[in-house]
Design a protein around this motif. Structure first.
Motif, short mmCIF file in Angstrom:
data_model
loop_
_atom_site.label_atom_id
_atom_site.label_comp_id
_atom_site.label_asym_id
_atom_site.label_seq_id
_atom_site.Cartn_x
_atom_site.Cartn_y
_atom_site.Cartn_z
N SER A 138 0.83 -1.21 0.00
CA SER A 138 0.00 0.00 0.00
C SER A 138 0.87 1.25 0.00
CB SER A 138 -0.92 0.00 1.22
OG SER A 138 -1.69 -1.18 1.26
N THR A 152 2.46 1.56 -3.52
CA THR A 152 1.55 2.00 -4.59
C THR A 152 1.27 3.50 -4.50
OG1 THR A 152 0.51 -0.19 -4.63
CG2 THR A 152 -0.69 1.63 -5.66
N SER A 205 2.50 6.48 -7.09
CA SER A 205 1.48 7.25 -7.82
C SER A 205 1.71 8.74 -7.65
CB SER A 205 0.09 6.87 -7.32
OG SER A 205 -0.21 5.52 -7.61
N ASN A 223 0.10 2.35 -13.49
CA ASN A 223 -0.87 1.31 -13.12
C ASN A 223 -0.92 0.21 -14.17
OD1 ASN A 223 -1.71 2.40 -10.65
ND2 ASN A 223 -3.10 3.81 -11.66
N TYR A 281 -6.22 -0.32 2.17
CA TYR A 281 -6.82 1.01 2.22
C TYR A 281 -6.26 1.85 3.37
CZ TYR A 281 -10.40 -0.26 -1.23
OH TYR A 281 -11.05 -0.63 -2.36
N THR A 305 -2.69 2.89 2.68
CA THR A 305 -2.69 3.87 1.60
C THR A 305 -3.10 5.23 2.14
OG1 THR A 305 -3.22 2.19 -0.05
CG2 THR A 305 -3.64 4.46 -0.67
N ASN A 329 -9.06 4.53 -9.36
CA ASN A 329 -7.72 4.83 -8.86
C ASN A 329 -7.20 6.16 -9.40
OD1 ASN A 329 -7.61 2.44 -7.41
ND2 ASN A 329 -6.58 1.31 -9.05
N GLN A 368 -9.67 9.19 -8.06
CA GLN A 368 -9.51 9.55 -6.65
C GLN A 368 -8.38 10.57 -6.48
OE1 GLN A 368 -10.91 6.17 -3.56
NE2 GLN A 368 -9.11 5.63 -4.75
N TYR A 389 -6.55 13.19 -0.02
CA TYR A 389 -6.53 11.85 -0.61
C TYR A 389 -6.47 10.80 0.51
CZ TYR A 389 -5.09 7.85 -3.42
OH TYR A 389 -5.01 6.62 -4.01
N VAL A 431 -9.31 7.94 1.01
CA VAL A 431 -9.00 6.52 1.07
C VAL A 431 -9.28 5.96 2.47
CG1 VAL A 431 -7.20 4.79 0.69
CG2 VAL A 431 -7.30 6.80 -0.75
N SER A 462 -6.54 1.46 -16.61
CA SER A 462 -5.61 2.51 -16.21
C SER A 462 -5.22 3.37 -17.40
CB SER A 462 -4.35 1.89 -15.59
OG SER A 462 -4.66 1.21 -14.40
#
Length: 398
Positions: free
Chosen positions: A24, A27, A31, A48, A153, A156, A235, A238, A251, A255, A356
């Motif tokens: 998490s 990722t 991003s 992604n 989650y 993240t 994804n 958001q 964010y 999340v 993605s």
């Protein structure tokens, strides 16, 4: 308590829990790093895409998974992903000297980590029925859903807050430490898997054929593939919703709503609902309610009510996570779990990669409110796909 009853399952759960915490962080950090580095949502879509596209080939390894001791395989997969994260850290450190080369190194390491780790979930899904009796599979999946999704989650969200005060590289170092911890847990598994040697020719497409001919597995595979395509867009959107309402901190809040909702959904709500109805009925109904809730979030008058709606909707997403896997694990013969789950991920995960790219390309032109409405309507239609299959609708694993 199921963790005390099945010791090996407790090690598998703990290892997955820790590993997903690291995933998490990894990722979200990547991003935001790529978005900040390039200032283009297109590159977030590319990132992604590289994370999910290797799963297209997972069916090739299905029979191999059934013929290799899965404990050893899990440990190897974790080590290689750890090395790939170290490569990403190295790529980030090159940014000030060669920005283009830095981005290429990061993307290549992301692809390597995804390619090597694509079988991790398949291996774990194939191991759970070997550790746990059929009647306890829904309870086991509640725990694994927490490990897969709830912590995903939560961490993240936590990473979103941490990014506002800590730089990228220290967070990735934490990721490296989580891989080390998960390796330790997987090595504690005692189960000595006996692998029967066979001289049969390898048929790499047999898992795909099983899905095609089994109507229950086919319906779930088709539905999850379509939902994953939509989640790829979610994804991307958001991040854009967060930029409209605030920054990385918002964010994190967004999340967090998903995280806490999914966590309660996979535990408290699932436990309540599965006592009232069959697992098949809970599966399609929770999918429909989740889609309805997400669609209604567009009516939220402000950011607070958006977060509330997000939370309530994800309660039912948690229920779908718990209901889905036990149905597949009981419908698929034990000796074919590896090959069929590999084929399942071959069909369902690449749609995340395709989505993605698609939504990364159109996000600058399609507003987030229109996308969320489309997401909600499509998810409700998928719920009715599940409902239309009588065996799936009435499915029970007890």
């Amino acid at each position: 308590m199921i963790l005390k009853k099945y010791k090996d399952f407790s090690y598998l759960f703990l290892g997955r829990l820790i590993s997903n915490c690291g995933d998490s962080i990894y990722t979200l950090v990547l991003s935001w790093y790529v978005l900040e580095m390039t200032n283009q949502s297109w590159y977030v879509g590319v990132l992604n895409f590289l994370i999910f596209i290797p799963n297209t080939f997972s069916f090739v390894f299905g029979k191999k998974i059934d013929r290799i001791q899965k404990k050893k395989l899990l440990v190897i997969l974790e080590w290689v992903q750890l090395l790939a994260v170290l490569g990403i850290i190295g790529g980030m450190m090159l940014r000030t000297r060669a920005e283009g080369l830095s981005l290429w190194i990061i993307l290549i390491c992301v692809f390597l980590a995804s390619t090597v780790g694509l079988n991790t979930y398949t291996v774990q899904d194939a191991l759970v029925p070997k550790f746990v009796s059929n009647k306890d599979l829904p309870k086991a999946e509640m725990y694994m859903s927490v490990a897969y999704n709830g912590t995903d989650y939560i961490f993240t969200a936590l990473s979103g807050f941490l990014l506002s005060v800590i730089s990228y590289i220290p967070l990735l170092i934490v990721d490296v430490l989580t891989f080390l911890a998960s390796i330790f847990c997987f090595k504690k598994i005692i189960f000595n898997e006996k692998i029967e040697k066979t001289e049969e020719k390898t048929d790499i497409f047999s898992g795909l054929r099983f899905i095609w001919h089994n109507k229950v597995v086919f319906s779930i595979t088709l539905g999850i593939g379509l939902i994953n395509f939509l989640f790829a867009g979610l994804n991307v959107y958001q991040l854009l919703i967060a930029k409209e309402f605030g920054n990385a901190a918002f964010y994190g809040l967004l999340v967090s709503g998903s995280a806490i909702g999914t966590l309660f959904g996979t535990t408290v709500v699932s436990n309540f609902i599965l006592k009232k109805m069959s697992i098949g009925h809970a599966f399609w109904l929770a999918t429909a309610i989740f889609g309805l809730g997400i669609g209604l979030s567009t009516l939220a008058p402000n950011s607070f009510w958006l977060l509330v709606t997000w939370f309530i909707s994800h309660l039912f997403l948690g229920v779908t996570h718990v209901a889905q896997k036990p149905i597949l694990q009981t419908e698929i013969p034990d000796e074919r779990l590896g090959e069929v789950f590999s084929a399942f991920y071959t069909v369902t995960i690449p749609t995340l990669a395709i989505g993605s790219l698609v939504f990364g390309a159109i996000a600058d032109f399609l507003s987030w409110r229109v996308f969320i409405i489309l997401f909600g309507v499509a998810t409700i239609l998928i719920a009715f796909l599940y409902f239309s299959n009588k065996k799936l609708r009435l499915y029970d694993v007890s």
